[in-house]
Design a protein around this motif. Structure first.
Motif, PDB file in Angstrom:
ATOM      1  N   LEU A  86       4.065  18.098  43.522  1.00  0.00           N
ATOM      2  CA  LEU A  86       3.093  17.528  44.229  1.00  0.00           C
ATOM      3  C   LEU A  86       2.516  16.258  43.986  1.00  0.00           C
ATOM      4  N   MET A  87       2.181  16.099  42.552  1.00  0.00           N
ATOM      5  CA  MET A  87       1.753  14.686  42.070  1.00  0.00           C
ATOM      6  C   MET A  87       2.812  13.627  42.359  1.00  0.00           C
ATOM      7  N   VAL A  88       4.058  13.783  42.037  1.00  0.00           N
ATOM      8  CA  VAL A  88       4.947  12.805  42.269  1.00  0.00           C
ATOM      9  C   VAL A  88       5.149  12.263  43.695  1.00  0.00           C
ATOM     10  N   SER A  89       5.335  13.547  44.514  1.00  0.00           N
ATOM     11  CA  SER A  89       5.475  13.471  45.963  1.00  0.00           C
ATOM     12  C   SER A  89       4.577  12.816  46.627  1.00  0.00           C
ATOM     13  N   THR A  90       3.010  12.805  46.151  1.00  0.00           N
ATOM     14  CA  THR A  90       2.204  12.073  46.935  1.00  0.00           C
ATOM     15  C   THR A  90       2.103  10.772  46.542  1.00  0.00           C
ATOM     16  N   ARG A  91       2.475  10.465  45.173  1.00  0.00           N
ATOM     17  CA  ARG A  91       2.468   8.986  44.596  1.00  0.00           C
ATOM     18  C   ARG A  91       3.403   8.348  45.445  1.00  0.00           C
ATOM     19  N   GLN A 116     -13.386  18.727  32.800  1.00  0.00           N
ATOM     20  CA  GLN A 116     -13.552  17.580  32.396  1.00  0.00           C
ATOM     21  C   GLN A 116     -12.272  16.917  31.764  1.00  0.00           C
ATOM     22  N   ASN A 117     -11.504  17.516  31.181  1.00  0.00           N
ATOM     23  CA  ASN A 117     -10.103  17.017  30.639  1.00  0.00           C
ATOM     24  C   ASN A 117      -9.322  16.333  31.953  1.00  0.00           C
ATOM     25  N   MET A 118      -9.159  17.370  32.849  1.00  0.00           N
ATOM     26  CA  MET A 118      -8.288  16.803  34.150  1.00  0.00           C
ATOM     27  C   MET A 118      -9.114  15.325  34.585  1.00  0.00           C
ATOM     28  N   TRP A 119     -10.296  15.173  34.767  1.00  0.00           N
ATOM     29  CA  TRP A 119     -10.829  13.914  35.337  1.00  0.00           C
ATOM     30  C   TRP A 119     -10.622  12.942  33.990  1.00  0.00           C
ATOM     31  N   ARG A 120     -10.917  13.285  32.836  1.00  0.00           N
ATOM     32  CA  ARG A 120     -10.649  12.324  31.752  1.00  0.00           C
ATOM     33  C   ARG A 120      -9.267  11.572  31.926  1.00  0.00           C
ATOM     34  N   GLU A 121      -8.294  12.448  31.996  1.00  0.00           N
ATOM     35  CA  GLU A 121      -6.859  11.714  32.185  1.00  0.00           C
ATOM     36  C   GLU A 121      -6.691  10.986  33.361  1.00  0.00           C
ATOM     37  N   THR A 122      -7.472  11.383  34.631  1.00  0.00           N
ATOM     38  CA  THR A 122      -7.270  10.535  35.703  1.00  0.00           C
ATOM     39  C   THR A 122      -7.905   9.230  35.553  1.00  0.00           C
ATOM     40  N   PHE A 123      -9.247   9.353  34.880  1.00  0.00           N
ATOM     41  CA  PHE A 123     -10.007   7.834  34.720  1.00  0.00           C
ATOM     42  C   PHE A 123      -9.202   6.999  34.011  1.00  0.00           C
ATOM     43  N   VAL A 124      -8.265   7.571  32.913  1.00  0.00           N
ATOM     44  CA  VAL A 124      -7.552   6.895  31.950  1.00  0.00           C
ATOM     45  C   VAL A 124      -6.306   6.102  32.400  1.00  0.00           C
ATOM     46  N   SER A 125      -5.825   6.977  33.642  1.00  0.00           N
ATOM     47  CA  SER A 125      -4.811   6.494  34.256  1.00  0.00           C
ATOM     48  C   SER A 125      -5.146   5.165  35.263  1.00  0.00           C
ATOM     49  N   TRP A 126      -6.393   5.533  35.880  1.00  0.00           N
ATOM     50  CA  TRP A 126      -6.922   4.168  36.681  1.00  0.00           C
ATOM     51  C   TRP A 126      -6.945   2.815  35.728  1.00  0.00           C
ATOM     52  N   LEU A 127      -7.634   3.166  34.661  1.00  0.00           N
ATOM     53  CA  LEU A 127      -7.977   2.124  33.766  1.00  0.00           C
ATOM     54  C   LEU A 127      -6.633   1.582  33.399  1.00  0.00           C
ATOM     55  N   MET A 128      -5.376   2.306  33.053  1.00  0.00           N
ATOM     56  CA  MET A 128      -3.960   1.676  32.749  1.00  0.00           C
ATOM     57  C   MET A 128      -3.659   0.825  33.923  1.00  0.00           C
ATOM     58  N   GLU A 129      -3.479   1.128  34.870  1.00  0.00           N
ATOM     59  CA  GLU A 129      -3.240   0.364  36.163  1.00  0.00           C
ATOM     60  C   GLU A 129      -3.978  -0.795  36.242  1.00  0.00           C
ATOM     61  N   THR A 130      -5.158  -0.687  36.235  1.00  0.00           N
ATOM     62  CA  THR A 130      -6.145  -2.109  36.331  1.00  0.00           C
ATOM     63  C   THR A 130      -5.731  -2.927  35.133  1.00  0.00           C
ATOM     64  N   THR A 131      -5.676  -2.604  34.258  1.00  0.00           N
ATOM     65  CA  THR A 131      -5.214  -3.307  32.975  1.00  0.00           C
ATOM     66  C   THR A 131      -4.009  -3.933  33.093  1.00  0.00           C
ATOM     67  N   HIS A 183      -3.857  16.461  41.323  1.00  0.00           N
ATOM     68  CA  HIS A 183      -3.996  17.512  40.734  1.00  0.00           C
ATOM     69  C   HIS A 183      -5.558  17.812  40.346  1.00  0.00           C
ATOM     70  N   ALA A 184      -6.402  16.499  40.396  1.00  0.00           N
ATOM     71  CA  ALA A 184      -7.687  16.894  40.129  1.00  0.00           C
ATOM     72  C   ALA A 184      -8.285  17.269  41.472  1.00  0.00           C
ATOM     73  N   ILE A 185      -7.872  17.118  42.560  1.00  0.00           N
ATOM     74  CA  ILE A 185      -8.215  17.505  43.648  1.00  0.00           C
ATOM     75  C   ILE A 185      -8.025  18.954  44.259  1.00  0.00           C
TER      76      ILE A 185
END
Length: 846
Positions: free
Chosen positions: A665-670, A595-610, A634-636
């Protein structure tokens, strides 16, 4: 495929694996993987018995020649398209000479002569005047010897100019080269059996260049000729040892480098997709290779053996590095420091295509700071591209023939789609379908071949294994489609529906078919990420997105409606399913970590949309910190990594801070996503590292910004590759590290030269080939394109070769020829008159 058929298929695969281990690997015999050379076997068949000159010394070689003639009448190599390779002409002539000498095989003679008449035009169909050195030396000599032995050689009308050019090329070679030239891959003396009377060879020349084993440049044919000329007992011992080791046709080179054969076997097994079945055996072979590799690293190499060593070293480097050994780039890049070798390869690149191909493939596994590998990659790519251009201009160029047509497709595939952007499963399919030819390089007078495909069971296993995977993938994809549909994720009415794309990518990026749990977790997570990311990017209002993000933070979906509710319920279903499986297997509850992994992911999506909706422009550092989380890789991958092993967890799930390899991996895929998606994101007002770099550096163009981001990406990928491959950089399991590498390759495939993930059609054909389409390979009925070229009787327009004698050459060496001992007539003549005095260097036609 019904479950009972899948069980039957798996049983068949397991039985084949057991048989191959017992028959091949438990008592490994390199001779099983060496293709016989008809040309060299024929020369051994010509050697008479010392005590009975009217009988062959090596009767087994003569019998092999009689039994090994192809249906169409030729001996020698066959390309992957089923057509004879150019070496079939001198090989066929040599075999006909041996048959004629001993007065056997009348039908073999007729078929062989008919082949030369009917098919030589096809083999000589060229558009330029360049012929390979080996062919220009050997072919005219075999015609001469055939004429001496009373064979009537008839070529079809229209080849006068071609044959004359071959003769002129032979004369040029004999005039310009030393007998033993350190700057030739095979010096003239290595073609002893093909040298004319005019070539001054002394007995001391032969004996001085014999190896300790009695061979002349490891060439069976040249050594057989040396024995006929000198009677040297060391040569005879070599030939007897050779036949004892290879009773069913001798190879083009001997002794065999058994380590090279072992490396080729491992390479074949991997490329056929069978490595999972032979992990222990591959490990033992590579451990032995590594020990030997370290000992030989500082050994000097003679020029004549350099090409073979480059091939072997580059292959060993790739396989060892791929299996976790810490080998240095110098272990095969040493040739870059030898100007003569580099110059020779540049001048004769067409002869060393497969060597350059392996050099290029070795550079796929490049780490940071390895400038030598960069140089080797540029060098090999340049020459491979020249090779492809020459092949594309003229597919029938004699130096390439059918071999080049096959390897040309592999080279084109390698250069156009980098290894890191390809998926293993499709590469295995290509290798199974294409690998009907096993040529390594052009040897002295034939194609030198090492192959595991000579073992029928190995090829059968490859086909059954691939088809078994396809059946698993179809079954799992059906299950995944039901899951996605039942939760409403595939019918959201907006964004991208990528259920099949997501499954295809994860299934085909790894060669292990049995990790079904891990595969489905990755696919489900990727589907959820795609749907949720699209909701945040294009569909949801800021209020809806804040509400959904808050629900995820407290992990309570009460009050959610519409798309937000569907997404949360899908997420909860996924997390509960993963946590339940892990609790069942290991007795540990990882729900909170998931759950914590997905929580930070959803927060990052909201931040970018904001940022997007408020038109806020973050710094590149600020953006990348959020962006490497919002890509959600990472969540995948991390939850699925806990299930890579069926017996115990290969990874104990942890949340931020993540392992170094995960952060890479996270930075490379981004960065991969940003390079290919910046135009789309400009349209919707979202931020991207390419755009931010241009904003911060207003004087540079967009291409400069792309290059800047790509440079960072290349550096991060090399770091990730090193962490993924090298065993002694940490205590993470190999399966965990390789899973990260597979994930990088998936993203590289999606964003290699464009954004194919967003395309509705770009991947459909590959998906069909990976999961649905049957293999286009028939083990029991190989193609035989020669059927379209039926043998024809000699027409009136044909002509005979009356004489093919090269003008006497004034050699730099003043040593005289051994007229009696070295003369063809003294040891190989069949009673016909001696060739007349030398004439102009061309073929005469009647």
């Amino acid at each position: 495929m019904p479950w009972f058929l899948m069980e039957s298929s798996l049983s068949s695969i397991q039985a084949l694996v057991s048989q191959i281990k017992q028959e091949i690997l438990s008592n490994f015999n390199p001779s099983l993987f060496i293709s016989p050379s008809a040309y060299d076997t024929a020369w051994l068949a010509l050697v008479p018995c010392p005590n009975s000159p009217r009988s062959p010394l090596f009767k087994g070689c003569l019998n092999w020649v009689l039994k090994s003639q192809k249906e169409e009448g030729f001996w020698g190599g066959v390309g992957g398209d089923g057509l004879p390779a150019i070496d079939s002409l001198p090989a066929t002539l040599a075999c006909l000479i041996a048959i004629k000498k001993w007065g056997v095989g009348e039908q073999n003679l007729k078929k062989g002569l008919a082949f030369i008449n009917s098919y030589s035009e096809m083999l000589f169909k060229v558009k330029d005047d360049k012929f390979p050195r080996w062919f220009a030396i050997v072919f005219p000599a075999m015609v001469e010897l055939a004429l001496e032995n009373g064979l009537e050689i008839v070529f079809p009308k229209g080849l006068e100019a071609v044959l004359s050019n071959i003769s002129l090329e032979r004369q040029r070679i004999l005039q310009t080269e030393e007998l033993v030239d350190n700057y030739q891959f095979a010096p003239l003396l290595a073609y002893l059996e093909a040298l004319p009377f005019s070539c001054p060879v002394h007995e001391e020349d032969i004996e001085r260049n014999l190896s300790e084993d009695g061979s002349l440049f490891q060439s069976p044919s040249a050594t057989a000729r040396a024995f006929l000329a000198t009677g040297n007992l060391k040569c005879l011992d070599y030939l007897k040892t050779l036949v004892a080791k290879h009773p069913n046709g001798v190879p083009a080179m001997y002794p065999i480098d058994e380590e090279l054969v072992s490396l080729c076997m491992v390479n074949q097994v991997q490329r056929l997709g069978l490595a999972e079945h032979f992990t222990k055996e591959i490990g033992e072979i590579l451990e032995q290779i590594y020990r030997s590799y370290k000992e030989q690293e500082k050994e000097a190499t003679t020029f004549n053996l350099a090409i073979t060593k480059i091939y072997k070293d580059s292959l060993a480097f790739r396989l060892l590095r791929m299996h976790g050994y810490n080998v240095t780039s110098r272990s095969f890049c040493w040739f870059l420091y030898h100007e003569e070798i580099v110059a020779h390869m540049e001048r004769n690149y067409e002869y060393f295509t497969s060597v350059l191909y392996n050099v290029y493939r070795a550079t796929d596994l490049m780490f940071s700071g390895e400038g030598e590998l960069e140089e080797a990659r540029l060098f090999s790519r340049k020459l491979l591209e020249k090779s492809l251009k020459l092949t594309n201009i003229n597919d029938n160029v004699i130096m390439f023939a059918n071999f080049q047509k096959i390897i040309g497709r592999s080279i084109d595939h390698e250069l156009s789609i980098p290894w890191i952007a390809r998926l293993d499963h499709l590469d295995h399919r290509m290798w199974i379908e294409e690998n009907q030819v096993d040529t390594l390089w052009i040897a002295k007078a034939t194609f030198y071949r090492i192959s595991c495909l000579q073992n029928h069971k190995l090829m059968q296993l490859a086909v059954e294994n691939f088809e078994f995977r396809q059946s698993i993938y179809r079954k799992e994809l059906e299950e995944l489609n039901r899951w996605s549909k039942d939760l409403g994720l595939s019918e959201m009415g907006f964004g991208r529906e990528k259920t099949t794309y997501c499954y295809y990518a994860v299934a085909c990026s790894t060669s292990v078919p049995h990790d079904s749990v891990a595969r489905l977790i990755v696919a489900k997570s990727a589907i959820l990420v795609t749907v949720a990311d699209d909701f945040y990017d294009m569909e949801g209002s800021l209020e809806e997105l804040q509400t959904l993000t808050q629900a995820v933070q407290r992990w309570d979906g009460r009050g959610l409606t519409g798309h937000g509710k569907v997404i949360f319920l899908g997420l909860d279903n996924l997390v509960r399913g993963v946590a339940t499986k892990y609790l069942h297997r290991q007795g540990i509850d990882i729900t909170e970590k998931l759950q914590n992994m997905w929580r930070e992911t959803f927060v990052s999506w909201l931040m970018e949309t904001t940022w997007s909706k408020s038109e806020y422009i973050p710094s590149m550092e600020e953006y990348l910190e959020i962006g490497m989380t919002s890509i959600a890789v990472h969540a995948i991958i991390l939850p699925a990594s806990c299930f890579l092993s069926t017996s115990s967890p290969s990874y104990e799930l942890k949340t931020s801070p993540y392992e170094t390899i995960t952060k890479l991996l996270m930075v490379s895929t981004r960065l991969l996503n940003d390079i290919q998606s910046y135009e789309k994101e400009i349209e919707v007002g979202r931020k991207n590292l390419v755009m931010l770099h241009q904003i911060e550096n207003s004087r540079v163009g967009i291409e400069n910004s792309i290059s800047y981001v790509r440079d960072i990406l290349n550096s991060k990928k090399k770091e990730l590759l090193e962490h993924a491959l090298i065993d002694d950089l940490g205590d993470l399991s190999k399966s965990f590290r390789h899973f990260h590498l597979s994930c990088l390759r998936v993203f590289q495939m999606f964003f290699n030269s464009s954004n194919v993930f967003d395309s509705a059609t770009d991947l459909l054909h590959d998906i069909k080939r990976a999961i649905y389409m049957p293999l286009e390979y028939n083990i029991s009925k190989p193609l035989n394109p020669l059927k379209q070229y039926p043998s024809q009787p000699v027409e009136k327009g044909s002509y005979k070769i009356q004489a093919c004698v090269i003008k006497a050459i004034n050699y730099k060496s003043k040593r005289s020829i051994i007229r009696q001992q070295f003369s063809i007539s003294s040891s190989l003549r069949l009673g016909c008159q001696k060739v007349v005095t030398p004439m102009k260097p061309n073929f005469r036609f009647i």
